[in-house]
Design a protein around this motif. Structure first.
Motif, PDB file in Angstrom:
ATOM      1  N   GLY A 129       0.792  -1.214   0.000  1.00 43.73           N
ATOM      2  CA  GLY A 129       0.000   0.000   0.000  1.00 43.73           C
ATOM      3  C   GLY A 129       0.827   1.268   0.000  1.00 43.73           C
ATOM      4  N   MET A 130       2.158   1.149   0.139  1.00 42.65           N
ATOM      5  CA  MET A 130       3.037   2.319   0.158  1.00 42.65           C
ATOM      6  C   MET A 130       3.868   2.424  -1.108  1.00 42.65           C
ATOM      7  SD  MET A 130       4.375   2.309   4.128  1.00 42.65           S
ATOM      8  CE  MET A 130       5.146   3.909   3.922  1.00 42.65           C
ATOM      9  N   ARG A 131       3.386   1.824  -2.188  1.00 46.04           N
ATOM     10  CA  ARG A 131       4.146   1.864  -3.429  1.00 46.04           C
ATOM     11  C   ARG A 131       4.285   3.297  -3.948  1.00 46.04           C
ATOM     12  NH1 ARG A 131       7.904  -1.456  -5.683  1.00 46.04           N
ATOM     13  NH2 ARG A 131       7.885  -1.325  -7.962  1.00 46.04           N
ATOM     14  N   GLN A 132       3.215   4.078  -3.872  1.00 44.97           N
ATOM     15  CA  GLN A 132       3.287   5.458  -4.329  1.00 44.97           C
ATOM     16  C   GLN A 132       4.204   6.280  -3.430  1.00 44.97           C
ATOM     17  OE1 GLN A 132       1.783   6.714  -7.217  1.00 44.97           O
ATOM     18  NE2 GLN A 132       3.146   8.434  -6.729  1.00 44.97           N
ATOM     19  N   THR A 133       4.247   5.961  -2.146  1.00 44.69           N
ATOM     20  CA  THR A 133       5.173   6.655  -1.244  1.00 44.69           C
ATOM     21  C   THR A 133       6.612   6.389  -1.651  1.00 44.69           C
ATOM     22  OG1 THR A 133       3.551   6.360   0.528  1.00 44.69           O
ATOM     23  CG2 THR A 133       5.770   6.998   1.176  1.00 44.69           C
ATOM     24  N   LEU A 134       6.900   5.183  -2.083  1.00 41.89           N
ATOM     25  CA  LEU A 134       8.236   4.869  -2.579  1.00 41.89           C
ATOM     26  C   LEU A 134       8.561   5.672  -3.834  1.00 41.89           C
ATOM     27  CD1 LEU A 134      10.823   3.125  -2.558  1.00 41.89           C
ATOM     28  CD2 LEU A 134       9.533   1.389  -3.830  1.00 41.89           C
ATOM     29  N   PHE A 135       7.602   5.779  -4.745  1.00 40.53           N
ATOM     30  CA  PHE A 135       7.821   6.591  -5.939  1.00 40.53           C
ATOM     31  C   PHE A 135       8.105   8.048  -5.570  1.00 40.53           C
ATOM     32  CE2 PHE A 135       4.967   3.639  -8.692  1.00 40.53           C
ATOM     33  CZ  PHE A 135       5.957   2.664  -8.635  1.00 40.53           C
ATOM     34  N   ASP A 136       7.359   8.571  -4.600  1.00 42.59           N
ATOM     35  CA  ASP A 136       7.568   9.956  -4.182  1.00 42.59           C
ATOM     36  C   ASP A 136       8.989  10.156  -3.640  1.00 42.59           C
ATOM     37  OD1 ASP A 136       4.985  10.549  -4.902  1.00 42.59           O
ATOM     38  OD2 ASP A 136       4.172  10.299  -2.888  1.00 42.59           O
ATOM     39  N   ALA A 137       9.488   9.173  -2.907  1.00 47.11           N
ATOM     40  CA  ALA A 137      10.835   9.304  -2.340  1.00 47.11           C
ATOM     41  C   ALA A 137      11.902   9.274  -3.433  1.00 47.11           C
ATOM     42  CB  ALA A 137      11.079   8.188  -1.323  1.00 47.11           C
ATOM     43  N   LEU A 138      11.754   8.405  -4.431  1.00 48.17           N
ATOM     44  CA  LEU A 138      12.761   8.295  -5.477  1.00 48.17           C
ATOM     45  C   LEU A 138      12.720   9.467  -6.450  1.00 48.17           C
ATOM     46  CD1 LEU A 138      12.653   4.469  -6.256  1.00 48.17           C
ATOM     47  CD2 LEU A 138      14.273   5.731  -4.815  1.00 48.17           C
ATOM     48  N   TYR A 139      11.538  10.058  -6.632  1.00 51.75           N
ATOM     49  CA  TYR A 139      11.452  11.221  -7.515  1.00 51.75           C
ATOM     50  C   TYR A 139      11.726  12.528  -6.762  1.00 51.75           C
ATOM     51  CZ  TYR A 139       9.659   8.698 -11.567  1.00 51.75           C
ATOM     52  OH  TYR A 139       9.546   7.871 -12.652  1.00 51.75           O
ATOM     53  N   HIS A 140      12.162  12.432  -5.525  1.00 48.71           N
ATOM     54  CA  HIS A 140      12.464  13.641  -4.760  1.00 48.71           C
ATOM     55  C   HIS A 140      13.613  14.421  -5.412  1.00 48.71           C
ATOM     56  CE1 HIS A 140      12.952  16.276  -1.290  1.00 48.71           C
ATOM     57  NE2 HIS A 140      14.250  15.979  -1.273  1.00 48.71           N
ATOM     58  N   VAL A 141      14.639  13.719  -5.878  1.00 52.31           N
ATOM     59  CA  VAL A 141      15.764  14.391  -6.537  1.00 52.31           C
ATOM     60  C   VAL A 141      15.281  15.109  -7.792  1.00 52.31           C
ATOM     61  CG1 VAL A 141      17.993  14.037  -7.655  1.00 52.31           C
ATOM     62  CG2 VAL A 141      17.411  12.745  -5.594  1.00 52.31           C
ATOM     63  N   SER A 142      14.410  14.473  -8.574  1.00 55.80           N
ATOM     64  CA  SER A 142      13.903  15.098  -9.802  1.00 55.80           C
ATOM     65  C   SER A 142      13.077  16.334  -9.492  1.00 55.80           C
ATOM     66  CB  SER A 142      13.061  14.079 -10.581  1.00 55.80           C
ATOM     67  OG  SER A 142      13.830  12.953 -10.946  1.00 55.80           O
ATOM     68  N   ARG A 143      12.257  16.274  -8.457  1.00 52.59           N
ATOM     69  CA  ARG A 143      11.424  17.439  -8.132  1.00 52.59           C
ATOM     70  C   ARG A 143      12.268  18.617  -7.663  1.00 52.59           C
ATOM     71  NH1 ARG A 143       8.248  13.368  -5.854  1.00 52.59           N
ATOM     72  NH2 ARG A 143       9.026  13.903  -3.771  1.00 52.59           N
ATOM     73  N   VAL A 144      13.314  18.326  -6.864  1.00 55.20           N
ATOM     74  CA  VAL A 144      14.191  19.408  -6.425  1.00 55.20           C
ATOM     75  C   VAL A 144      14.903  20.019  -7.625  1.00 55.20           C
ATOM     76  CG1 VAL A 144      16.219  19.957  -5.021  1.00 55.20           C
ATOM     77  CG2 VAL A 144      14.463  18.429  -4.120  1.00 55.20           C
ATOM     78  N   TRP A 145      15.360  19.182  -8.540  1.00 58.97           N
ATOM     79  CA  TRP A 145      16.044  19.689  -9.731  1.00 58.97           C
ATOM     80  C   TRP A 145      15.112  20.536 -10.594  1.00 58.97           C
ATOM     81  CZ3 TRP A 145      15.841  17.086 -14.896  1.00 58.97           C
ATOM     82  CH2 TRP A 145      16.644  17.737 -15.838  1.00 58.97           C
ATOM     83  N   LEU A 146      13.898  20.072 -10.808  1.00 58.58           N
ATOM     84  CA  LEU A 146      12.954  20.811 -11.642  1.00 58.58           C
ATOM     85  C   LEU A 146      12.484  22.102 -10.991  1.00 58.58           C
ATOM     86  CD1 LEU A 146      10.803  17.833 -12.974  1.00 58.58           C
ATOM     87  CD2 LEU A 146      12.509  19.144 -14.232  1.00 58.58           C
ATOM     88  N   SER A 147      12.621  22.214  -9.667  1.00 63.33           N
ATOM     89  CA  SER A 147      12.215  23.450  -8.993  1.00 63.33           C
ATOM     90  C   SER A 147      13.170  24.599  -9.265  1.00 63.33           C
ATOM     91  CB  SER A 147      12.110  23.217  -7.487  1.00 63.33           C
ATOM     92  OG  SER A 147      13.392  22.935  -6.930  1.00 63.33           O
ATOM     93  N   GLY A 148      14.366  24.301  -9.796  1.00 59.50           N
ATOM     94  CA  GLY A 148      15.302  25.343 -10.165  1.00 59.50           C
ATOM     95  C   GLY A 148      16.329  25.710  -9.124  1.00 59.50           C
ATOM     96  N   VAL A 149      16.349  25.038  -7.971  1.00 61.85           N
ATOM     97  CA  VAL A 149      17.358  25.341  -6.952  1.00 61.85           C
ATOM     98  C   VAL A 149      18.699  24.767  -7.388  1.00 61.85           C
ATOM     99  CG1 VAL A 149      15.635  25.382  -5.129  1.00 61.85           C
ATOM    100  CG2 VAL A 149      16.843  23.254  -5.634  1.00 61.85           C
ATOM    101  N   ALA A 150      19.752  25.265  -6.801  1.00 61.35           N
ATOM    102  CA  ALA A 150      21.099  24.874  -7.226  1.00 61.35           C
ATOM    103  C   ALA A 150      21.692  23.766  -6.379  1.00 61.35           C
ATOM    104  CB  ALA A 150      22.030  26.087  -7.208  1.00 61.35           C
TER     105      ALA A 150
END
Length: 793
Positions: free
Chosen positions: A596-617
């Motif tokens: 039931g936490m499969r989507q939570t795992l996806f959120d954790a692994l895409y954390h790097v991508s979201r930070v990168w896409l937010s434009g921070v350095a």
């Protein structure tokens, strides 16, 4: 790019009902859809009476599409004769089902206990008018000249505004819950009537206006279309049973019905009965359909207006027996009639003429004849017997909305008997306020119906399932644990989306030359790019496909662009590393324990991508950033919408789920997810492409039904931006800087770092940062010429 993007009909659409490839639906499969399809097939086979599924996922995750796809598949199986019952989708709007309208509350309050009527007021002045039975002269009304009304003493100027209307009287909690149940039953009947009328109208038109088939008898061809339209119009008016039978008789469907045009319902009979008949069909199918439709029409009448009925039984029986007999002798008048004397003389003369010696006897015989002729015999006897019984009984049936809870289960059984398996699809539940509390009260009244008596799918946001999961950790087998037969999380796996994109992206068309190797490589790379840009979200993937689609379905990307541009290479690189971790043994084992936490795992692994896409350095994954990471992951669970109240409370008393500040994750789960995010960043910064290619994991659990992880092709491995071209530059342990921006441009602050970050001693990192900042300052002082010369150097 010579790649075409195919478009297929949506499930349950008119196009999807066409035979062959024209009606083929292309949709991404999922584990949740597989489980739902198996149970729905058992329901249509008659193996189970009902099930309730909680189908959760982010908005746009594909919940509605998944349910529609499963229904579409089962409908096609039923049309092919594989299933004895055909699913009947009944679409229900969640907010309308759970939240009574203010008009419903006012109507229920007025019916059960109206409030005291407010004192009437003059619309012009706002002063109180005299009430009935009071004095003719009210102290608040002063007569003035010319029939005007003067205000009371002490009031001058404009009259005061009229008083606001009093609020409707409040309802107690129990009455509110009962009202919610009645509103839900009303919406269920509306949905059932709408679905049944649509299904019957389609079948009736098909029976009247078929292109081919056995339906030859009936009205002439010019009148068939008109009759089909008339049938659909009359269904909205709830015709009586006699009219329904007449309509069935017009198309010759009293025996075989209209829902199954071929007259075949495989599996509806036992093996012995089916073998005894020439064709395995239900001979009273028409009667079953009429009974089901008549019940639906009667239920719709209850909620459409005031429906009342009277049943009167009158029995009267009377029995009377009369018998009359009598004899009466009147000697005084015996000799008077001349006929009597004449008859006696004739008899005597005849007797004397016959034999003279017997003359005395002849006279005596004549006299006796005369007396007999003048005599009247009458005997009277009267016997009378009378028995009477009279019964007069009047019955007033309750046809109000209150009795729908007893009627709807019968209607569902009748529909299943007719070959239609109702499936309730309750959508948009994420828009219901305090869903946790609303669902609790609803299930309390209607659990037997929606959870056990019919197949029901509750579609809601991910937050409600997360709230149930957290409460289950605090309370063993609570009340909410039995609300649903099984919760299903809609989270598409990489292998599911890879198969879907492989069908949607076509490198050649029928009648054209074969695809080139370059086009095939572009397709494989584009699949990884699209999965990363959508973050494996169904709606986002649909939008990404639309963004790269031109007229005619041709991909609008230049051939070879995905192999040349850094921005596409970065997308593919991130997705490859993410799926590498998803296929690793620790992650697979953790997912098996926490499905039931499969989507939570996806959120954790895409954390790097979201930070990168937010434009921070920078990317900070040090231990001090763990709490912020947990809060971010918890916030993506959307728990606030599902926060409920204490049982029976109208005002907020206690939160039903933990606050979204990291409490939604257990300490062990947070450690694991944070560790996977750290491992992902470390692989991006340190691991070369050759190592990932050589150590790509093989999921040994794939034969047991776990998600399939696609392996990148050689063309994908060749373009990975790892090593010196990596996205991340490690400054300290778990502290990184981004070498490229979201659009693929190289950031100036890291452009002169030529060596691998792992080879640079930790003490040198601050010096390099200082030199980079100094260079930027000097470039701004020297101006454009100096900046350009420095860049060229």
């Amino acid at each position: 790019m010579a790649i075409f993007i195919l478009r297929s009909p949506e499930p349950l659409s008119e196009q999807s009902a066409r035979p062959g490839s024209e009606g083929e639906v292309i949709a991404a499969p999922s584990h949740a859809g597989h489980v739902l399809g198996n149970e729905l097939r058992r329901y249509c086979d008659g193996h189970i009476q009902g099930r309730s599924f909680l189908i959760a996922g982010h908005r746009g995750a594909g919940k509605t599409t998944m349910v529609a796809r499963v229904l579409d598949d089962m409908i096609k199986l039923a049309q092919d004769g594989v299933l004895p019952m055909r699913p009947l989708p009944v679409m229900l709007h969640g907010p309308s089902l759970f939240d009574p309208l203010p008009s419903d509350i006012r109507a229920a309050t007025a019916r059960d206990g109206p409030a005291a009527a407010p004192t009437p007021a003059d619309a012009r002045t706002g002063f109180t008018l005299p009430v009935a039975g009071g004095s003719a002269q009210s102290p608040h009304l002063l007569p003035g000249a010319a029939g005007t009304v003067n205000p009371p003493p002490g009031q001058t100027g404009a009259p005061p505004p009229p008083a606001p209307a009093p609020p409707p009287p409040a309802m107690d909690t129990q009455s509110k819950n009962e009202l919610r149940a009645q509103v839900a039953l009303t919406q269920i009947v509306l949905g059932l009537h709408r679905a049944v009328v649509r299904e019957y109208a389609r079948a009736y038109r098909q029976a009247l206006v078929p292109e081919t088939g056995p339906w030859r008898a009936g009205p002439v061809s010019a009148e068939r279309g008109e009759l089909a339209a008339q049938f659909e119009l009359e269904m909205m008016e709830n015709p009586p049973a006699s009219r329904l039978r007449e309509l069935w008789d017009l198309v010759g469907a009293l025996e075989r019905g209209i829902l199954f045009p071929t007259g075949r319902r495989i599996g509806a009979l036992g093996a012995g009965a089916a073998a005894a008949w020439a064709a395995p069909q239900v001979r009273d199918q028409g009667a079953r359909e009429l009974v089901a439709l008549n019940g639906i029409c009667n239920a719709h009448q209850r909620i459409s207006g005031e429906l009342s009925g009277v049943s009167t039984d009158l029995a009267h029986a009377t029995r009377e027996l009369q018998r009359v007999t009598g004899i009466d002798l009147k000697l005084a008048d015996a000799m008077k009639p001349a006929t009597a004397a004449l008859s006696g003389a004739l008899v005597a003369g005849g007797a004397a003429a016959g034999e003279l010696a017997n003359l005395p006897w002849a006279l005596l015989l004549g006299l006796a004849t005369a007396v007999a002729a003048g005599a009247m015999f009458k005997r009277t006897a009267t016997t009378t017997s009378k028995r009477e019984r009279k019964i007069d009984r009047t019955f007033f049936p309750d046809l109000s909305v209150r009795t729908l809870d007893r009627v709807i289960p019968i209607l569902l059984d009748r529909l299943r008997t007719a070959g239609l398996a109702p499936v309730f699809v309750i959508d948009e539940l994420d828009k219901v306020d305090d869903l946790h509390v609303a669902m609790q009260h609803m299930i309390r009244f209607l659990k037997k119906l929606v959870a056990e008596g019919v197949f029901t799918c509750f579609l809601t946001d991910r937050g409600y399932m997360e709230a149930l999961r957290m409460k289950a950790q605090e309370e063993a087998y609570g009340v909410a644990s039995s609300y649903f037969s099984q919760p299903l999380l809609v989270a598409h796996e990489p292998g599911d989306l890879d198969d879907y994109l492989d069908r949607v992206l076509e490198v050649q068309r029928a009648g054209t030359a074969g695809a080139s190797e370059a086009d095939a490589s572009d397709k494989q790379i584009l699949k990884w790019v699209l999965r990363h840009r959508s973050q494996m979200h169904a709606l986002a993937l649909t939008r990404e496909l639309a963004a790269v689609s031109a007229s005619g379905g041709l991909c609008n990307l230049r051939p070879g662009l995905v192999r040349e541009s850094d921005v596409y290479k970065l997308d593919a690189t991130l997705q490859v590393v993410i799926e590498f971790l998803l296929s690793s043994q620790p992650v697979v084992s953790w997912s098996m324990q926490r499905s039931g936490m499969r989507q939570t795992l996806f959120d954790a692994l895409y954390h790097v991508s979201r930070v990168w896409l937010s434009g921070v350095a920078e990317l900070d994954l040090r231990q001090t950033a763990k709490a912020a990471f947990g809060a971010t992951i918890c916030q993506r669970m959307n728990l606030e919408k599902s926060a409920g109240r204490a049982d029976g409370q109208d005002a907020p008393a206690r939160p039903a789920v933990p606050a979204c500040a990291g409490d939604g994750l257990a300490a062990a789960d947070l450690d694991f997810l944070f560790g996977q995010a750290q491992k992902l960043a470390r692989m991006l910064a340190r691991t070369p492409a050759e190592t990932i290619e050589a150590t790509w994991p093989n999921n040994r659990y794939e034969p047991e039904g776990l998600p399939k992880a696609p392996r990148p092709t050689q063309a994908v491995f060749e373009l990975l931006m790892l090593g010196p071209k990596s996205l991340l530059v490690e400054r300290e342990e778990h502290w990184y800087g981004f070498r490229y921006g979201p659009s693929g441009q190289r950031l100036a602050t890291l452009r002169d770092v030529a060596r691998e970050p792992s080879e640079i001693h930790g003490d040198a990192v601050p010096h390099l940062a200082f030199l980079a900042n100094l260079e930027q300052s000097l470039a701004s002082l020297l101006g454009p010429a100096g900046g350009s010369s420095g860049a060229s150097a």
